[in-house]
Write a protein that holds these residues in place. Structure first.
Motif, PDB file in Angstrom:
ATOM      1  N   LYS A  27      -0.430   8.750  -1.136  1.00 30.08           N
ATOM      2  CA  LYS A  27       0.052   9.932  -0.423  1.00 30.08           C
ATOM      3  C   LYS A  27      -1.076  10.570   0.378  1.00 30.08           C
ATOM      4  O   LYS A  27      -0.896  10.921   1.546  1.00 30.08           O
ATOM      5  N   LYS A  33       4.775   5.795   4.012  1.00 29.89           N
ATOM      6  CA  LYS A  33       5.660   6.956   3.967  1.00 29.89           C
ATOM      7  C   LYS A  33       5.922   7.324   2.508  1.00 29.89           C
ATOM      8  O   LYS A  33       5.973   6.456   1.631  1.00 29.89           O
ATOM      9  N   ASP A  34       6.112   8.613   2.275  1.00 30.93           N
ATOM     10  CA  ASP A  34       6.325   9.110   0.913  1.00 30.93           C
ATOM     11  C   ASP A  34       7.499   8.437   0.206  1.00 30.93           C
ATOM     12  O   ASP A  34       7.458   8.220  -1.001  1.00 30.93           O
ATOM     13  N   LYS A  35       8.537   8.101   0.971  1.00 29.69           N
ATOM     14  CA  LYS A  35       9.727   7.528   0.335  1.00 29.69           C
ATOM     15  C   LYS A  35       9.465   6.141  -0.251  1.00 29.69           C
ATOM     16  O   LYS A  35      10.227   5.669  -1.092  1.00 29.69           O
ATOM     17  N   ILE A  37       6.525   5.282  -1.814  1.00 28.36           N
ATOM     18  CA  ILE A  37       5.559   5.351  -2.910  1.00 28.36           C
ATOM     19  C   ILE A  37       6.182   4.997  -4.258  1.00 28.36           C
ATOM     20  O   ILE A  37       5.607   4.212  -5.013  1.00 28.36           O
ATOM     21  N   THR A  84       6.490   8.939 -11.838  1.00 31.35           N
ATOM     22  CA  THR A  84       7.193   9.806 -10.897  1.00 31.35           C
ATOM     23  C   THR A  84       7.589  11.108 -11.583  1.00 31.35           C
ATOM     24  O   THR A  84       7.476  12.188 -10.995  1.00 31.35           O
TER      25      THR A  84
END
Length: 97
Positions: A27, A33-35, A37, A84
């Motif tokens: 990040k 892109k964050d999606k 990760i 997560t």
């Protein structure tokens, strides 16, 4: 959370922290892109669990190999999910409302 912890092998709990820092690094680097990760963490978690499971088991039959693969994949998904979860707990507890 406690129910999930019952399913994760204690030896693999450290991967949760490792994956948290991998995600944190991705990040901050802006490399992806964050999606993506969580998907990357899931893949890394599965690979690391496969290495651990096959390094610690003696797989003599096809059934043993299949069980080891299943265990590795499910453990990898669980540790990635916990990573997560830890990330979200940290975000939500430090969030100002």
């Amino acid at each position: 959370m406690e129910q999930i912890m019952n399913y994760v092998k204690p030896e693999l709990l450290m991967l949760t922290v490792v994956l948290y820092f991998v995600g944190f690094g991705l990040k901050n680097a802006g490399a992806v892109k964050d999606k993506y990760i969580p998907l990357i963490n899931g893949a890394i978690g599965i690979v690391l669990c496969i290495i651990w499971v096959f390094a610690t088991c003696s797989c003599g039959t096809l059934r043993d190999i299949a069980m080891a693969a299943f265990t590795a994949i499910t453990q990898g998904i669980l540790v990635a999910g916990l990573s997560t979860y830890v990330n979200q707990v940290i975000k939500q507890t430090t969030k100002e409302e």
